[in-house]
Design a protein around this motif. Structure first.
Motif, short mmCIF file in Angstrom:
data_model
loop_
_atom_site.label_atom_id
_atom_site.label_comp_id
_atom_site.label_asym_id
_atom_site.label_seq_id
_atom_site.Cartn_x
_atom_site.Cartn_y
_atom_site.Cartn_z
N VAL A 61 75.22 54.41 14.57
CA VAL A 61 76.43 55.15 14.98
C VAL A 61 77.41 54.81 16.00
O VAL A 61 78.13 55.76 16.44
N PHE A 62 77.18 53.83 16.53
CA PHE A 62 77.98 53.15 17.49
C PHE A 62 78.95 52.42 17.11
O PHE A 62 79.04 51.65 15.92
N ARG A 63 80.29 52.45 17.80
CA ARG A 63 81.37 51.50 17.20
C ARG A 63 80.83 49.90 17.40
O ARG A 63 80.09 49.62 18.09
N PRO A 64 81.67 49.27 16.76
CA PRO A 64 81.29 47.85 16.90
C PRO A 64 81.66 47.29 18.38
O PRO A 64 82.38 47.92 18.93
N ASP A 65 80.62 46.11 18.56
CA ASP A 65 80.88 45.66 20.16
C ASP A 65 82.11 44.57 19.98
O ASP A 65 81.60 43.46 19.59
N GLU A 66 83.14 45.16 20.39
CA GLU A 66 84.25 43.86 20.33
C GLU A 66 84.72 43.97 21.74
O GLU A 66 84.79 44.69 22.37
N PRO A 67 85.20 42.69 22.03
CA PRO A 67 85.76 42.51 23.31
C PRO A 67 86.96 43.31 23.45
O PRO A 67 87.93 43.05 22.45
N VAL A 68 87.41 43.70 24.44
CA VAL A 68 88.66 44.41 24.97
C VAL A 68 89.08 44.12 26.29
O VAL A 68 88.34 43.75 27.12
N PRO A 69 90.15 44.12 26.48
CA PRO A 69 90.55 43.83 27.97
C PRO A 69 90.05 44.92 28.97
O PRO A 69 89.93 45.97 28.79
N SER A 70 89.69 44.38 30.03
CA SER A 70 89.25 45.17 31.27
C SER A 70 90.24 46.07 31.82
O SER A 70 91.39 45.93 31.58
N LEU A 71 89.77 47.18 32.72
CA LEU A 71 90.51 47.79 33.16
C LEU A 71 91.07 47.32 34.34
O LEU A 71 90.70 46.40 35.15
N PRO A 72 92.45 47.56 34.63
CA PRO A 72 93.19 46.79 35.65
C PRO A 72 92.46 47.41 36.94
O PRO A 72 91.75 48.43 37.12
N VAL A 73 92.38 46.69 38.06
CA VAL A 73 91.68 47.19 39.30
C VAL A 73 92.13 48.33 39.83
O VAL A 73 91.41 49.03 40.22
N GLU A 74 93.50 48.44 39.67
CA GLU A 74 93.90 49.67 40.37
C GLU A 74 93.56 50.83 39.69
O GLU A 74 92.95 51.94 40.25
N ALA A 75 93.36 50.75 38.39
CA ALA A 75 92.87 51.96 37.56
C ALA A 75 91.28 52.13 37.81
O ALA A 75 90.92 53.30 38.09
N ALA A 76 90.80 51.12 38.06
CA ALA A 76 89.22 51.17 38.13
C ALA A 76 88.73 51.87 39.56
O ALA A 76 87.86 52.63 39.54
N LEU A 77 89.68 51.51 40.58
CA LEU A 77 89.47 51.88 41.80
C LEU A 77 90.05 53.41 42.40
O LEU A 77 90.29 53.86 43.36
N GLN A 78 91.00 53.64 41.46
CA GLN A 78 91.89 54.91 41.62
C GLN A 78 91.19 56.18 42.31
O GLN A 78 91.68 56.92 43.15
N ASN A 79 89.91 56.37 41.98
CA ASN A 79 89.23 57.44 42.43
C ASN A 79 88.04 57.03 43.33
O ASN A 79 87.31 58.20 43.75
N ALA A 80 88.15 55.77 43.83
CA ALA A 80 86.88 55.49 44.75
C ALA A 80 87.20 56.21 46.05
O ALA A 80 88.15 56.27 46.56
N PRO A 81 85.98 56.82 46.73
CA PRO A 81 86.25 57.32 47.85
C PRO A 81 86.62 56.40 49.15
O PRO A 81 87.29 56.84 50.07
N SER A 82 86.06 55.00 48.67
CA SER A 82 86.42 54.26 49.89
C SER A 82 86.43 52.94 49.12
O SER A 82 85.56 52.46 48.10
N LYS A 83 87.44 51.78 49.33
CA LYS A 83 87.68 50.59 48.59
C LYS A 83 87.83 49.50 49.80
O LYS A 83 88.61 50.01 50.97
N ALA A 84 87.65 48.28 49.48
CA ALA A 84 87.80 47.14 50.51
C ALA A 84 88.58 46.15 49.49
O ALA A 84 87.69 45.28 48.79
N GLY A 85 89.66 45.98 49.67
CA GLY A 85 90.31 45.15 48.61
C GLY A 85 90.27 45.31 47.28
O GLY A 85 90.54 46.53 46.93
N GLU A 86 89.73 44.64 46.52
CA GLU A 86 89.43 44.69 45.20
C GLU A 86 88.15 45.40 44.87
O GLU A 86 87.83 45.44 43.50
N TYR A 87 87.36 45.82 45.74
CA TYR A 87 86.08 46.26 45.45
C TYR A 87 85.80 47.70 46.17
O TYR A 87 86.27 48.36 46.90
N PHE A 88 84.73 48.28 45.51
CA PHE A 88 84.12 49.40 45.98
C PHE A 88 83.51 49.22 47.29
O PHE A 88 82.82 48.27 47.55
N SER A 89 83.78 50.19 48.32
CA SER A 89 82.95 49.80 49.48
C SER A 89 81.97 51.03 49.78
O SER A 89 82.40 52.39 49.56
N VAL A 90 80.70 50.65 49.73
CA VAL A 90 79.68 51.62 50.07
C VAL A 90 78.95 51.21 51.53
O VAL A 90 78.89 50.41 52.02
#
Length: 102
Positions: A61-90
């Motif tokens: 019942v799963f969709r086919p596993d096909e490669p797709v472009p990744s999220l842009p870094v800005e979109a991936a980190l937009q809700n991060a409480p803390s970030k350091a450059g292009e990474y999550f900061s914990v």
């Protein structure tokens, strides 16, 4: 097939279960009934019957596993409480309160 109290006691000991005499008697009846039912099933002719993993047809019942472009870094980190450059900061897990980024 009827199990003896000694056999039930041995099974209970192997399972590390403490049972009273009443529990052993009830377990003797229940296990004997289960073994009798298995005996009935063993008498069935199953020649030519393929083994089943599931009684109903199963489909993926799963969709086919096909490669797709990744999220842009800005979109991936937009809700991060803390970030350091292009990474999550914990917070560090070991011996320090300083955030760690990789």
């Amino acid at each position: 097939m009827s199990l003896s109290i000694e056999q039930v006691t041995k099974v209970a000991k192997l399972a590390r279960l403490e049972m009273s005499e009443a529990d052993l008697a009830r377990m003797q009846q229940q296990l004997s009934a289960i073994l009798d039912y298995i005996d009935q099933l063993n008498q069935l002719n199953t020649d030519g019957v393929e083994p089943l993993a599931h009684p109903l047809p199963v489909q993926n019942v799963f969709r086919p596993d096909e490669p797709v472009p990744s999220l842009p870094v800005e979109a991936a980190l937009q809700n991060a409480p803390s970030k350091a450059g292009e990474y999550f900061s914990v917070p560090a897990v070991f011996d320090t309160d300083e955030p760690v980024s990789h």
